[in-house]
Design a protein around this motif. Structure first.
Motif, PDB file in Angstrom:
ATOM      1  N   THR A  56     -44.251  13.415 -74.000  1.00 21.96           N
ATOM      2  CA  THR A  56     -44.479  14.194 -75.214  1.00 21.96           C
ATOM      3  C   THR A  56     -45.042  13.315 -76.324  1.00 21.96           C
ATOM      4  O   THR A  56     -45.984  13.701 -77.028  1.00 21.96           O
ATOM      5  CB  THR A  56     -43.155  14.843 -75.664  1.00 21.96           C
ATOM      6  OG1 THR A  56     -42.715  15.729 -74.636  1.00 21.96           O
ATOM      7  CG2 THR A  56     -43.330  15.619 -76.943  1.00 21.96           C
ATOM      8  N   GLN A  76     -43.711  21.263 -76.903  1.00 21.17           N
ATOM      9  CA  GLN A  76     -42.597  21.383 -75.950  1.00 21.17           C
ATOM     10  C   GLN A  76     -41.538  22.354 -76.465  1.00 21.17           C
ATOM     11  O   GLN A  76     -41.034  23.186 -75.725  1.00 21.17           O
ATOM     12  CB  GLN A  76     -41.977  20.011 -75.677  1.00 21.17           C
ATOM     13  CG  GLN A  76     -40.913  20.083 -74.594  1.00 21.17           C
ATOM     14  CD  GLN A  76     -40.527  18.714 -74.072  1.00 21.17           C
ATOM     15  OE1 GLN A  76     -40.920  17.689 -74.603  1.00 21.17           O
ATOM     16  NE2 GLN A  76     -39.741  18.696 -73.014  1.00 21.17           N
ATOM     17  N   ASP A  94     -47.360  21.134 -73.015  1.00 17.34           N
ATOM     18  CA  ASP A  94     -46.229  20.249 -72.755  1.00 17.34           C
ATOM     19  C   ASP A  94     -45.171  21.014 -71.967  1.00 17.34           C
ATOM     20  O   ASP A  94     -44.462  21.842 -72.518  1.00 17.34           O
ATOM     21  CB  ASP A  94     -45.664  19.734 -74.092  1.00 17.34           C
ATOM     22  CG  ASP A  94     -44.855  18.455 -73.899  1.00 17.34           C
ATOM     23  OD1 ASP A  94     -44.558  18.115 -72.734  1.00 17.34           O
ATOM     24  OD2 ASP A  94     -44.526  17.808 -74.908  1.00 17.34           O
ATOM     25  N   GLU A  95     -45.095  20.758 -70.710  1.00 23.21           N
ATOM     26  CA  GLU A  95     -44.188  21.446 -69.790  1.00 23.21           C
ATOM     27  C   GLU A  95     -44.314  22.965 -69.878  1.00 23.21           C
ATOM     28  O   GLU A  95     -43.330  23.671 -70.126  1.00 23.21           O
ATOM     29  CB  GLU A  95     -42.743  21.006 -70.045  1.00 23.21           C
ATOM     30  CG  GLU A  95     -42.567  19.520 -69.787  1.00 23.21           C
ATOM     31  CD  GLU A  95     -41.104  19.093 -69.783  1.00 23.21           C
ATOM     32  OE1 GLU A  95     -40.254  19.941 -69.491  1.00 23.21           O
ATOM     33  OE2 GLU A  95     -40.844  17.924 -70.057  1.00 23.21           O
TER      34      GLU A  95
HETATM   35 MG   LIG Z   1     -41.342  15.902 -73.463  1.00 25.62          MG
END
Ligand SMILES: [Mg+2]
Ligand SMILES: Nc1ncnc2c1ncn2[C@@H]1O[C@H](COP(=O)(O)OP(=O)(O)OP(=O)(O)O)[C@@H](O)[C@H]1O
Lengths: 303, 347
Positions: free
Chosen positions: A47, A87, A159-160
Motif C-alpha cells: 500500500t 485499500q 489496492d486489494e
Molecule cells: Mg495494504
C-alpha cells in the motif's frame, strides 16, 4: 524495462515510519497497457508503494514518474488520468451507491449516465438506492472500484480489489479488469490471491519487508523456480517403495491421506501409473506462485 | 453537473439525512427560544409605566422614545397611584409647563423617570429654539431597558444556533472526512480545495438561512410578539460574516481533533461558554463588567450585537462596521491557523 512508453517508473523509493522501513529501496517500471501485480504478506509495503506512486505520500528518497510526471506534491494534471481504489474505501456520508458514484463522476466532469453504467458493470444495479453504510463489505468494495473507474482513467490503481469479494464477484471483476486492459489501459493492483495474480498479471512483483524480492511474468517466476511436479494418489493404492522406483519418479512421501510422488518428468511417470491401473484420486500439481513465494520468503503464503 | 454543485448536493444530503445534526441545528435552539420566550413573555411589564395628563410635543416625544409605557389614569387617580407606588411617576402637562410627580420610595425608578422626562423635555426645548444642540446626546442606553425579552432572545438564539451549525458542521465534516479517507480520495480527484470548502460553506449558509427563517417566523407569532425593525435586512452581512467566523473556528477544531467525539467535545467547549457570556439568553448589558469585557473577545458577542442592532434596534448601515469587521478579522486569523494545522490524513 527499456520500454520508452513506461506508464510508471519507480526508482529506488524509500519510506520509513520511525525505525520501520515500510518501503526500502523499490524500483520497477510498468509499461503502458500492462497489468502489473504487487504481491506480498501483510505489512510488506504494498500500500505504501502504491500511495507513493499515486502521489498521496512523499517518499523519503527516490523518484517516481507517473505518465512522465512527478506525482508529488499533488499534480492536478495527472489526477484525471489516474483512477484509485484505496485499500480502505472512502465514501461520502449517508449517500446511496448511485449518489456516491454520481458525486465522484461530477468531480471528474463525467455525466450521471456513466455513473449508472458503472453500477451495472460491478453488479450493483439493484443496490443503487442503498446507502453506502448499509452495503455488505464486498458490495462496498465493488462500489469503491466503480468509483475508481468512473472517469475511465489511463492508469488504474487497485489496492486489494478482490479482498472481500465472493468467488462469483471475483470472477466478474476479473472480466471487467481484462476488458479494461484490452482497451489499452494500465492496471497496477495488489492482491493476496496468488492464483488470481497468476491468471491476470502480465508481471508480478513479490514484496516483503519493503523490498521487491522478485519481478517477472508469473510463468517465468514459476519456471525459474525449477520446482518438481507433484503427483498424488489416494493412500494405499500403491506402496511407497513401489512408487519410488516408478519410471520418472524422483522421490515419494506418504501422509495420512495420500501418497505424493515428486517428478521432473511427469509424462513417463503418469503412463507408468496408468499401466498399473493406479489412478484412483490422482492429482497433478505443478509449481505455482505459492511455491515461488515460499521459496523467496521461506514462509507459507496464507491468504 | 459541476464539481461544486455535486459536492454541495452530496454535503446537503449528508446533512439533512443526519437526524442528530438536524435536532441540534433546529429543534434545540428553538426549544430555548420557545421556553424563554414564554417564560419571559410578561417581561414587557418591566417597561416602566408613566402616567400622563395633558398633551403636547413633550408627550409625543416621550411616546417616541419607546422606553416607557404611557398610561392616562387622569390626574387624581394618577396621583393616588403614584402615592401608592403603583406608578413611578405622573407627568402633568399644561400648556408650556411640564410637571413630574413622583414618589421617592422607589429611588431607582424615580430617578429613571426623572432623568427620562427631563431629558426629553430638554430635547424638545432645544428643538423648539431651532438651534443645533450644543451637545450631542445619544439615547442608546435608554433604549436598552425597552427591549422586550423576545427582542433580544431572537437575535441571541439565532446567532447561537448558527454558531452551532457552523462550528459543529465544519469540524465534524472535516474529522469524519479525514477518518473515512474522503479527504485523501478528494485529494486524488481533480477538484480544488477552494471548491470543496466553498461547497461546504454554501451548505452551511443554506442551513443557517433556514434556521433564521424558522426562528424569526416562530418569534413573530403573536404569542411571542417579536417586532422586526425596518433595517432587518442589514443583519444579512452580519449573518454572513458570522457564519464565516464560526465556520473557520469549526475548521480549526476539525484540524486539531482526530475523532468525531473529540471534535464534538471541543466544539462544545468553544460554543457553550460563548453562548452564556455573549448575550444569548440575556442582554449582555445587564451582565457584570468583567463578563462584558471578556465577551468582547468572543465572535458570538459581536454577531449578537450586530444581529440585535439590525433585527430589532433598527440601526443604520454605519453600525455594520464593527461587528462585520471583527467577525471577518476572526475569520482571517482563525482560518490561517487552521490551514497551518490542517492535515489530509492522520499520520
Ligand atoms: Mg495494504
Ligand atoms: N501511516 C503509517 N504510520 C506508521 N506506520 C505505517 C503507516 N503506514 C504503514 N505503516 C507501516 O508500514 C508497513 C507497510 O505497510 P503497508 O500498508 O504498505 O503494507 P501492505 O503491504 O499494504 O500490507 P497489507 O497487505 O496488510 O495491506 C507496515 O508495517 C505498517 O505498519
Amino acid at each position: 524495462m527499456t520500454d520508452t512508453t513506461a506508464a510508471i517508473e519507480v526508482e529506488d523509493i524509500r519510506k520509513s515510519y520511525g525505525d520501520l522501513r515500510a518501503v526500502d529501496g523499490v524500483s520497477f517500471s510498468v509499461a503502458e497497457g500492462e497489468f502489473f501485480g504487487i504481491l506480498g504478506p501483510n505489512g510488506a509495503g504494498k500500500t505504501t508503494t502504491l500511495e507513493i506512486i499515486e502521489g498521496l505520500r512523499e517518499p523519503d528518497s527516490g523518484h517516481v514518474r507517473l505518465l512522465g510526471e512527478n506525482p508529488f506534491p499533488r499534480n492536478p494534471g495527472l489526477l484525471p488520468r489516474i483512477g484509485v481504489q484505496l485499500q480502505a474505501s472512502a465514501f461520502f456520508e449517508k449517500l446511496t451507491a448511485r449518489e456516491q458514484l454520481e458525486t465522484f463522476a461530477a468531480l471528474y466532469g463525467v455525466d450521471g449516465e456513466r455513473a449508472r453504467e458503472m453500477l451495472d458493470l460491478v453488479g450493483l444495479a439493484e443496490k443503487a438506492d442503498t446507502r453506502e453504510e448499509k452495503l455488505s463489505g464486498g458490495q462496498r468494495q465493488r462500489l469503491s472500484i466503480a468509483c475508481a473507474l468512473v472517469h475511465d482513467p489511463d492508469i488504474l490503481f487497485l489496492d486489494e480489489p478482490t479482498a472481500a469479494l465472493d468467488p462469483q464477484a471475483r470472477r466478474n471483476l476479473w472480466d471487467v479488469l481484462r476488458a479494461i486492459q484490452e482497451r489499452g489501459k494500465t492496471i497496477v493492483y495488489t492482491t493476496h490471491y496468488l492464483d488470481e495474480a497468476e491468471i491476470l498479471c502480465d508481471r508480478v512483483a513479490i514484496m516483503d519487508h519493503g523490498r521487491v524480492l522478485a519481478l517477472d511474468p508469473p510463468a517465468s517466476l514459476i519456471r525459474g523456480l525449477d520446482a518438481p511436479t507433484r503427483v498424488s494418489l489416494e493412500r494405499g493404492t500403491l506402496g511407497i517403495d513401489d512408487a519410488r522406483v516408478l519410471a520418472g519418479a524422483d522421490d515419494a512421501h506418504e501422509d495420512e491421506q495420500s501418497l505424493t510422488i515428486t517428478t521432473r518428468t511427469p509424462a513417463p511417470l503418469l503412463s507408468a501409473l496408468a499401466e498399473r491401473g493406479t489412478l484412483d484420486g490422482l492429482q497433478v500439481r505443478t509449481a505455482t506462485l505459492e511455491d515461488v513465494f515460499l521459496s523467496l520468503t521461506g514462509r507459507e503464503y496464507r491468504a | 453537473m459541476t464539481a461544486f454543485k455535486s459536492l454541495s448536493r452530496a454535503m446537503a444530503k449528508g446533512y439533512y439525512r443526519d437526524k442528530a445534526t438536524l435536532f441540534f441545528a433546529f429543534v434545540f435552539p428553538l426549544m430555548f427560544l420557545v421556553i424563554f420566550g414564554l417564560l419571559f413573555r410578561d417581561g414587557g411589564d418591566e417597561m416602566i409605566k408613566l402616567g400622563v395628563v395633558g398633551d403636547g410635543p413633550v408627550v409625543v416625544a416621550l411616546e417616541n422614545t419607546g422606553a416607557v409605557e404611557i398610561v392616562r389614569p387622569g390626574l387624581d387617580e394618577g396621583l393616588k397611584q403614584v402615592r401608592e407606588g403603583d406608578l413611578p411617576g405622573l407627568v402633568e402637562v399644561d400648556g408650556d409647563s411640564v410637571e413630574l410627580h413622583y414618589a421617592a420610595s422607589d429611588q431607582a425608578r424615580a430617578g429613571l423617570v426623572q432623568g427620562l422626562v427631563s431629558g426629553v423635555t430638554q430635547h424638545v426645548n432645544v428643538q423648539a429654539t431651532g438651534q443645533p444642540p450644543a451637545f450631542a446626546y445619544s439615547a442608546a442606553q435608554v433604549e436598552d431597558s425597552s427591549l422586550k425579552p423576545i427582542q433580544y432572545l431572537t437575535p441571541g438564539i439565532l446567532s447561537w444556533g448558527i454558531a452551532i451549525t457552523a462550528v459543529f458542521g465544519a469540524s465534524l465534516s472535516l474529522v469524519s472526512w479525514r477518518r473515512k479517507q474522503v479527504l485523501r480520495r478528494l485529494r486524488l480527484a481533480p477538484v480544488t480545495v477552494g471548491t470543496v470548502l466553498s461547497a461546504r460553506i454554501v451548505v452551511t449558509i443554506a442551513v443557517a438561512a433556514l434556521q433564521a427563517l424558522l426562528f424569526v417566523a416562530v418569534a413573530l407569532l403573536p404569542v411571542f410578539g417579536l417586532r422586526l425593525s425596518g433595517t432587518w435586512w442589514l443583519a444579512i452581512p452580519v449573518f454572513l460574516s458570522g457564519i464565516l467566523a464560526f465556520f473557520a473556528i469549526g475548521m480549526l477544531v476539525g484540524a486539531f481533533c482526530k475523532t468525531e467525539e473529540a471534535a464534538s467535545g471541543a466544539a462544545n467547549i468553544v460554543v457553550l461558554p460563548m453562548a452564556f457570556l455573549s448575550g444569548t439568553f440575556f442582554p449582555v448589558d445587564v451582565a457584570p463588567g468583567w463578563v462584558q469585557a471578556v465577551s468582547l473577545a468572543f465572535p458570538l458577542r459581536h454577531m449578537n450585537d450586530g444581529m440585535l442592532a439590525f433585527l430589532v434596534r433598527g440601526q443604520g448601515a454605519e453600525a455594520l462596521l464593527l461587528p462585520c469587521g471583527v467577525l471577518l478579522a476572526f475569520t482571517v486569523v482563525v482560518s490561517a491557523i487552521a490551514a497551518k494545522v490542517f492535515t489530509w490524513e492522520d499520520s
